[in-house]
Design a protein around this motif. Structure first.
Motif, PDB file in Angstrom:
ATOM      1  N   ASP A 117       0.884  -1.169   0.000  1.00  0.00           N
ATOM      2  CA  ASP A 117       0.000   0.000   0.000  1.00  0.00           C
ATOM      3  C   ASP A 117       0.918   1.214   0.000  1.00  0.00           C
ATOM      4  OD1 ASP A 117       0.076  -1.394   2.818  1.00  0.00           O
ATOM      5  OD2 ASP A 117      -0.113   0.739   3.310  1.00  0.00           O
ATOM      6  N   ALA A 118       0.676   2.124  -0.938  1.00  0.00           N
ATOM      7  CA  ALA A 118       1.599   3.255  -1.135  1.00  0.00           C
ATOM      8  C   ALA A 118       0.838   4.543  -1.394  1.00  0.00           C
ATOM      9  CB  ALA A 118       2.552   2.962  -2.288  1.00  0.00           C
ATOM     10  N   PRO A 119       0.042   5.006  -0.410  1.00  0.00           N
ATOM     11  CA  PRO A 119      -0.672   6.261  -0.597  1.00  0.00           C
ATOM     12  C   PRO A 119       0.295   7.425  -0.765  1.00  0.00           C
ATOM     13  CG  PRO A 119      -0.762   5.587   1.696  1.00  0.00           C
ATOM     14  CD  PRO A 119      -0.169   4.441   0.929  1.00  0.00           C
ATOM     15  N   VAL A 120      -0.217   8.521  -1.335  1.00  0.00           N
ATOM     16  CA  VAL A 120       0.647   9.632  -1.725  1.00  0.00           C
ATOM     17  C   VAL A 120       0.305  10.914  -0.989  1.00  0.00           C
ATOM     18  CG1 VAL A 120       0.825   8.610  -4.017  1.00  0.00           C
ATOM     19  CG2 VAL A 120      -0.799  10.463  -3.636  1.00  0.00           C
ATOM     20  N   SER A 121       1.269  11.797  -0.954  1.00  0.00           N
ATOM     21  CA  SER A 121       1.074  13.158  -0.472  1.00  0.00           C
ATOM     22  C   SER A 121       1.712  14.102  -1.478  1.00  0.00           C
ATOM     23  CB  SER A 121       1.724  13.340   0.908  1.00  0.00           C
ATOM     24  OG  SER A 121       1.572  14.676   1.370  1.00  0.00           O
ATOM     25  N   GLY A 122       1.049  15.245  -1.703  1.00  0.00           N
ATOM     26  CA  GLY A 122       1.631  16.228  -2.618  1.00  0.00           C
ATOM     27  C   GLY A 122       0.641  16.887  -3.552  1.00  0.00           C
ATOM     28  N   GLY A 123      -0.486  16.228  -3.836  1.00  0.00           N
ATOM     29  CA  GLY A 123      -1.510  16.859  -4.662  1.00  0.00           C
ATOM     30  C   GLY A 123      -1.269  16.721  -6.157  1.00  0.00           C
ATOM     31  N   ILE A 124      -2.160  17.352  -6.914  1.00  0.00           N
ATOM     32  CA  ILE A 124      -2.181  17.207  -8.371  1.00  0.00           C
ATOM     33  C   ILE A 124      -0.897  17.725  -9.015  1.00  0.00           C
ATOM     34  CG2 ILE A 124      -3.390  17.893 -10.481  1.00  0.00           C
ATOM     35  CD1 ILE A 124      -5.954  18.077  -8.758  1.00  0.00           C
ATOM     36  N   ALA A 125      -0.414  18.872  -8.566  1.00  0.00           N
ATOM     37  CA  ALA A 125       0.800  19.439  -9.162  1.00  0.00           C
ATOM     38  C   ALA A 125       1.981  18.496  -8.992  1.00  0.00           C
ATOM     39  CB  ALA A 125       1.115  20.798  -8.536  1.00  0.00           C
ATOM     40  N   THR A 131       6.807  14.600  -8.255  1.00  0.00           N
ATOM     41  CA  THR A 131       7.464  14.956  -6.996  1.00  0.00           C
ATOM     42  C   THR A 131       6.652  14.518  -5.773  1.00  0.00           C
ATOM     43  OG1 THR A 131       6.465  17.177  -7.056  1.00  0.00           O
ATOM     44  CG2 THR A 131       8.653  16.915  -8.043  1.00  0.00           C
ATOM     45  N   LEU A 132       5.844  13.483  -5.929  1.00  0.00           N
ATOM     46  CA  LEU A 132       5.018  13.000  -4.832  1.00  0.00           C
ATOM     47  C   LEU A 132       5.857  12.396  -3.714  1.00  0.00           C
ATOM     48  CD1 LEU A 132       2.278  11.219  -6.963  1.00  0.00           C
ATOM     49  CD2 LEU A 132       1.907  13.242  -5.525  1.00  0.00           C
ATOM     50  N   THR A 133       5.252  12.299  -2.529  1.00  0.00           N
ATOM     51  CA  THR A 133       5.812  11.528  -1.424  1.00  0.00           C
ATOM     52  C   THR A 133       4.975  10.265  -1.272  1.00  0.00           C
ATOM     53  OG1 THR A 133       6.692  13.432  -0.223  1.00  0.00           O
ATOM     54  CG2 THR A 133       6.194  11.472   1.073  1.00  0.00           C
ATOM     55  N   PHE A 134       5.636   9.115  -1.204  1.00  0.00           N
ATOM     56  CA  PHE A 134       4.940   7.846  -1.035  1.00  0.00           C
ATOM     57  C   PHE A 134       5.240   7.272   0.341  1.00  0.00           C
ATOM     58  CE2 PHE A 134       5.242   8.203  -5.625  1.00  0.00           C
ATOM     59  CZ  PHE A 134       4.007   7.735  -6.068  1.00  0.00           C
ATOM     60  N   MET A 135       4.195   6.894   1.061  1.00  0.00           N
ATOM     61  CA  MET A 135       4.309   6.209   2.351  1.00  0.00           C
ATOM     62  C   MET A 135       3.942   4.756   2.107  1.00  0.00           C
ATOM     63  SD  MET A 135       2.299   9.344   4.108  1.00  0.00           S
ATOM     64  CE  MET A 135       1.849   9.975   2.471  1.00  0.00           C
ATOM     65  N   MET A 153       7.660   8.283 -10.034  1.00  0.00           N
ATOM     66  CA  MET A 153       6.490   9.145  -9.857  1.00  0.00           C
ATOM     67  C   MET A 153       6.645  10.115  -8.695  1.00  0.00           C
ATOM     68  SD  MET A 153       3.411   6.352 -10.452  1.00  0.00           S
ATOM     69  CE  MET A 153       3.952   5.203  -9.174  1.00  0.00           C
ATOM     70  N   GLY A 154       7.712   9.982  -7.915  1.00  0.00           N
ATOM     71  CA  GLY A 154       7.850  10.819  -6.730  1.00  0.00           C
ATOM     72  C   GLY A 154       9.295  11.112  -6.375  1.00  0.00           C
ATOM     73  N   LYS A 155       9.468  11.965  -5.380  1.00  0.00           N
ATOM     74  CA  LYS A 155      10.818  12.333  -4.942  1.00  0.00           C
ATOM     75  C   LYS A 155      11.154  11.749  -3.580  1.00  0.00           C
ATOM     76  CE  LYS A 155       9.504  16.748  -2.783  1.00  0.00           C
ATOM     77  NZ  LYS A 155       9.786  18.196  -2.709  1.00  0.00           N
ATOM     78  N   VAL A 156      10.133  11.338  -2.816  1.00  0.00           N
ATOM     79  CA  VAL A 156      10.367  10.736  -1.501  1.00  0.00           C
ATOM     80  C   VAL A 156       9.577   9.435  -1.414  1.00  0.00           C
ATOM     81  CG1 VAL A 156      10.169  11.009   1.006  1.00  0.00           C
ATOM     82  CG2 VAL A 156      10.679  13.010  -0.429  1.00  0.00           C
ATOM     83  N   GLY A 161       6.461   0.413   7.168  1.00  0.00           N
ATOM     84  CA  GLY A 161       6.276  -0.802   7.950  1.00  0.00           C
ATOM     85  C   GLY A 161       5.527  -1.853   7.157  1.00  0.00           C
ATOM     86  N   GLY A 162       4.865  -2.756   7.860  1.00  0.00           N
ATOM     87  CA  GLY A 162       4.150  -3.849   7.227  1.00  0.00           C
ATOM     88  C   GLY A 162       2.881  -3.413   6.521  1.00  0.00           C
ATOM     89  N   ALA A 163       2.112  -4.382   6.037  1.00  0.00           N
ATOM     90  CA  ALA A 163       0.889  -4.095   5.298  1.00  0.00           C
ATOM     91  C   ALA A 163      -0.029  -3.158   6.085  1.00  0.00           C
ATOM     92  CB  ALA A 163       0.151  -5.396   4.981  1.00  0.00           C
ATOM     93  N   GLY A 164      -0.505  -2.120   5.420  1.00  0.00           N
ATOM     94  CA  GLY A 164      -1.391  -1.142   6.047  1.00  0.00           C
ATOM     95  C   GLY A 164      -0.677   0.032   6.677  1.00  0.00           C
ATOM     96  N   ALA A 165       0.643  -0.076   6.850  1.00  0.00           N
ATOM     97  CA  ALA A 165       1.386   1.002   7.518  1.00  0.00           C
ATOM     98  C   ALA A 165       1.426   2.273   6.675  1.00  0.00           C
ATOM     99  CB  ALA A 165       2.811   0.547   7.847  1.00  0.00           C
ATOM    100  N   GLY A 166       1.436   2.118   5.360  1.00  0.00           N
ATOM    101  CA  GLY A 166       1.396   3.297   4.492  1.00  0.00           C
ATOM    102  C   GLY A 166       0.104   4.070   4.686  1.00  0.00           C
ATOM    103  N   GLN A 167      -1.014   3.333   4.731  1.00  0.00           N
ATOM    104  CA  GLN A 167      -2.304   3.982   4.949  1.00  0.00           C
ATOM    105  C   GLN A 167      -2.377   4.623   6.330  1.00  0.00           C
ATOM    106  OE1 GLN A 167      -4.262   4.452   2.569  1.00  0.00           O
ATOM    107  NE2 GLN A 167      -3.733   2.871   1.068  1.00  0.00           N
TER     108      GLN A 167
END
Length: 296
Positions: A117-125, A131-135, A153-156, A161-167
């Motif tokens: 799971d790799a949700p993002v931070s950074g928005g449309i731009a 330049t997104l951040t992936f957790m 797709m990103g810079k960070v 951690g384990g499954a679900g930690a990104g979310q």
């Protein structure tokens, strides 16, 4: 190394992300329920697929960017897993509830796949600019395989951690962001009523103990931070409806975990009110207009 990647979900975020995978040299087979979104992806160099299953067939990796947990569970369970080859890497970049992320990941592993799971931070731009951040949540092996794709797709890219930690990281971060934006907006409203100019208050507080990202990078009043959506009548940026979604996820997760989050609960209620007044599509910093008594 070039890979064949399926990309499912080509909305405001996904479209730019898929285009950056093409720029990085990957062969991207894309699918979206929206014909217009799919057409834009094709213009960016993607190959159109007729379904999620068709996109996943023969792919080295599958990337998804979908609205909610039920969509993620359905797409992987009903289409991607039956079509993908053994060992295919799954990367879900949607922002969904932790429990669904863990459940789908467990199903994928049981079926012989690797999933993060790799949700993002950074928005449309940031999605458009790569330049997104992936957790990232998942095994060390899954993270190692996913990192080169995410870096296109990103810079960070951070292994949380384990499954679900990104979310978990994403909803905790956005819970803090939502609450801090409301507090920042309240401070500007009070400062004005007490006779302080917005720029003067910004010049002081941005250098004092009250400074935070919501003030120094995303100021909710026009002027002090030229790049903030406040200077564009709160258009673009991160929609209030999406902030409300993330706050709901955070409050639900807190209830399940037995964690007290009174500030987040109040922030959720205020964004629910703002969305109900017509602010759903406006940037989340536009909540200051409601606090000032202006229309959404």
């Amino acid at each position: 190394m070039m890979s064949r990647i399926a990309f499912i979900g080509l909305g405001n975020m996904g479209g730019g992300m898929a285009a950056n995978l093409v720029k990085a040299g990957h062969e991207v087979f894309a699918f979206d329920l929206s014909d217009a979104a799919l057409a834009r992806a094709v213009e960016a160099g993607c190959v159109a697929a007729g379904s999620a299953a068709e996109a996943a067939k023969g792919a080295d990796a599958v990337v998804t960017m979908l609205p909610a947990g039920q969509h993620v569970a359905a797409v992987y369970g009903e289409q991607v897993m039956p079509a993908a080859g053994a060992g295919t890497l799954f990367l879900d970049c949607s922002t969904i509830d932790v429990e669904t992320a863990r459940t789908v990941s467990a199903q994928a592993v049981e079926a012989g796949f690797e999933m993060v799971d790799a949700p993002v931070s950074g928005g449309i731009a940031a999605a458009n600019g790569g330049t997104l951040t992936f957790m990232v949540g998942g095994s060390a092996e899954g993270f190692a395989r996913a990192a080169p794709i995410l870096q296109a797709m990103g810079k960070v890219v951070v292994h949380a951690g384990g499954a679900g930690a990104g979310q978990a990281a994403k909803i905790c971060n956005n819970m803090l962001l939502g609450a801090s934006m409301i507090a920042t907006a309240e401070a500007f409203v009070l400062a004005r009523k007490l006779g302080l100019e917005a720029q003067t208050f910004f010049d002081i507080s941005s250098k004092a103990s009250g400074q935070c990202w919501s003030m120094t990078s995303y100021c909710p009043v026009p002027g002090p931070v030229p790049a903030s959506p406040a200077n564009r009548d709160y258009e673009g940026g991160f929609a209030s409806a999406l902030m409300l979604k993330d706050l709901k996820l955070a409050v639900e997760a807190a209830q399940a975990a037995g964690a007290p989050v009174p500030m987040a609960t109040q922030a959720e209620a205020l964004y629910q009110m703002f969305v109900g007044l017509g602010g759903a599509g406006r940037d989340f910093s536009a909540i200051i207009t409601m606090l000032e008594g202006r229309s959404a």
